[in-house]
Design an enzyme around this catalytic site. Structure first.
Site, PDB file in Angstrom:
ATOM      1  N   TYR A  49      46.078  62.358  34.460  1.00  0.00           N
ATOM      2  CA  TYR A  49      46.764  61.181  35.019  1.00  0.00           C
ATOM      3  C   TYR A  49      48.096  60.897  34.329  1.00  0.00           C
ATOM      4  O   TYR A  49      48.570  59.762  34.328  1.00  0.00           O
ATOM      5  CB  TYR A  49      45.846  59.959  34.939  1.00  0.00           C
ATOM      6  N   HIS A 126      38.726  62.145  43.603  1.00  0.00           N
ATOM      7  CA  HIS A 126      40.125  62.499  43.348  1.00  0.00           C
ATOM      8  C   HIS A 126      40.458  63.672  44.249  1.00  0.00           C
ATOM      9  O   HIS A 126      39.647  64.583  44.414  1.00  0.00           O
ATOM     10  CB  HIS A 126      40.341  62.914  41.890  1.00  0.00           C
ATOM     11  N   GLU A 137      46.853  70.770  38.527  1.00  0.00           N
ATOM     12  CA  GLU A 137      45.486  70.295  38.332  1.00  0.00           C
ATOM     13  C   GLU A 137      44.449  71.418  38.378  1.00  0.00           C
ATOM     14  O   GLU A 137      43.511  71.417  37.580  1.00  0.00           O
ATOM     15  CB  GLU A 137      45.165  69.221  39.384  1.00  0.00           C
TER      16      GLU A 137
END
Ligand code: IDP
Ligand code: MG
Length: 168
Positions: A49, A126, A137
């Site tokens: 994040y 997510h 990611e």
């Protein structure tokens, strides 16, 4: 062809929505190419994040993704990689808008998300937001050996040094 990261967030795990989320993504015609139970460290959460570090909800978000609001042992979370044409947008569409109150009925977040009385968005999943985030990611949460035919270039590592080395 795209690959995109999905996390079943701690509220989803606690409320026994894991199977449902996987079922929805199956229904979207996407292929599962990686899956792993991960213990989410403080470092991993902050790195994941990183773009939100100046937001007022950031510290709560770190606690949330580490399962601190849902009594999740060992901060465990299920991380998945889905593959397909337009997979990033298709998973986002299945997930629905970030704010569960604004997410369309029938989407995962629209059906099962909630805003807590403290204002935290508990939105079940997510999903990577765009191509750049998806690459970052997938590389952050998985090594190439854990992904069936990894598609991202292996010369540009992200994440920790060890993770970067695994992709180099
Ligand atoms: P996304 O998950 O839909 O991509 P982001 O803006 O990347 O949305 O935010 C990451 C996560 O941070 C959200 O899924 C949600 O859990 C939390 N979040 C985002 N905006 C807010 C907010 O305004 N209040 C509380 N939590 C938020
Ligand atoms: Mg996002």
């Amino acid at each position: 062809m795209e690959q995109t990261l999905v996390l079943i967030k701690p509220d989803g795990a606690k409320r026994k929505l894991t199977g449902l989320v996987i079922d929805r993504l199956d229904g979207a015609g996407l292929r599962l190419v990686a899956a792993k139970v991960v213990s989410v460290s403080e470092e991993l959460a902050r790195r994941h994040y990183r773009m939100l570090k100046d937001k007022p909800f950031f510290e709560n978000l770190i606690q949330y993704i580490r399962g601190k609001f849902h009594e999740i042992p060992d901060s465990q979370i299920l991380a998945l990689v889905y593959e397909g044409e337009g997979a990033i947008a298709r998973v986002r569409q299945a997930a629905g808008a970030t704010n569960p109150e604004e997410a369309a009925p029938g989407t995962i977040r629209g059906s099962f998300g909630r805003v807590t009385t403290k204002g935290q968005f508990e939105n079940v999943v997510h999903a990577s937001g765009n191509a750049e985030d998806a690459e970052f990611e997938v590389k952050l949460w998985f090594t190439p050996a854990e992904v069936l035919h990894p598609i991202y270039p292996v010369t540009r590592g992200n994440g920790t040094k060890a993770e970067a080395a695994a992709w180099s």
